[in-house]
Design an enzyme around this catalytic site. Structure first.
Site: not given
Ligand code: CIR
Length: 258
Positions: A23, A65, A166, A253
């Site tokens: 994503l 992801d 986020h 993340c």
């Molecule tokens: C997503 O869209 O879920 C991942 N591509 C990115 C998640 C990033 N996570 C975060 O900021 N804790």
């Protein structure tokens, strides 16, 4: 003001080849898988330098992801909250993480549907947690987490987001009442009482940095933020994060720290 958390463990997960099809809302291009692996390996090395023991999970091609493990749990010293990630393609990532966390925790709580919550929307500031409402975390998920925190003696404060992906995309806590803040958090009433390292719009990506014991790990290429961190006494480790930024991911993340 609480004591600084001393982290002993982290959980990380190798990105699979499917990571490049994960994503994203960015227009930074498709990640280069070789570079993804190199950058992830450097991230793990940096964490080791911070003195934590690393639980390193293998790649899962079915979850593109899933290297962004932070979204699957909210962890304190005393208990674990298994989240209910807001994007359906990521939702089952929690199964593996829960079973791994069983090796570390006895006390579990859960965010349940219709509540959704991504760990990236949760920031611990001493005995208080800020919970962002985003495209991934809904009001019900935030309310459930607040209840759980209350039952465990912590405070929860809900922060509806305007722009950030986020909550932690734009804010980090470095202990001693000091936050790093960008964008909509610069003048936000919820964070008015904290000392701030402010980050300009063009350096916004560097607001997602992490304090792990003696070091702040920060994305490479943001000299002003690094300089200001060094000025107030932090040792820094800079990491090239280009291939994670392409998929909306930041430093926080990529690990669960506890
Ligand atoms: C997503 O869209 O879920 C991942 N591509 C990115 C998640 C990033 N996570 C975060 O900021 N804790």
């Amino acid at each position: 003001m609480g004591d600084l958390i001393l982290y002993k463990h982290v959980i990380v997960k190798t990105p699979g080849k499917s990571y490049v099809n994960g994503l994203t809302t960015s227009d930074l291009g498709t990640p280069d898988y070789e570079k993804v692996l190199q950058q992830h390996a450097s991230y793990v090395e940096a964490l080791k330098k911070c003195g934590v023991s690393v639980t390193h999970l293998p790649a899962s091609e079915e979850f593109p992801d899933s290297t962004f493990v932070e979204d699957t749990a909210v962890l304190t010293q005393e208990f674990a909250v298994i989240t209910n990630p807001g994007d359906v393609s990521r939702n089952s990532e929690i199964k593996e993480i829960e079973s791994v966390l069983k090796g570390f925790y006895a006390n579990f709580h859960y965010i349940n549907a219709p509540g959704t919550l991504d760990g990236g929307d949760v920031l611990q500031v001493d005995d208080q947690f800020f919970i962002g409402i985003s495209n991934r975390t809904n009001e019900e998920g935030a309310r459930q987490l607040k209840e759980i925190l209350k039952s465990e003696g912590y405070k929860g404060t809900i922060v509806p987001l305007k722009e950030f992906f986020h909550l932690k995309t734009g804010i980090a806590y470095l202990g001693n009442d000091l936050i790093v803040a960008a964008g909509e958090f610069l003048d936000h009433p919820n964070f008015a009482q904290y000392k701030k390292i402010t980050v300009s719009a063009e350096d916004e990506y560097s607001a997602n940095c992490i304090l792990v014991n003696d070091y702040v790990i920060i994305p490479k290429g943001y000299e002003e933020t690094t300089r200001r961190l060094n000025e107030v006494g932090f040792k820094t480790i800079e990491l090239d994060m280009s291939e994670f930024q392409k998929q909306d991911g930041g430093l926080s993340c990529l690990s669960l720290r506890f």
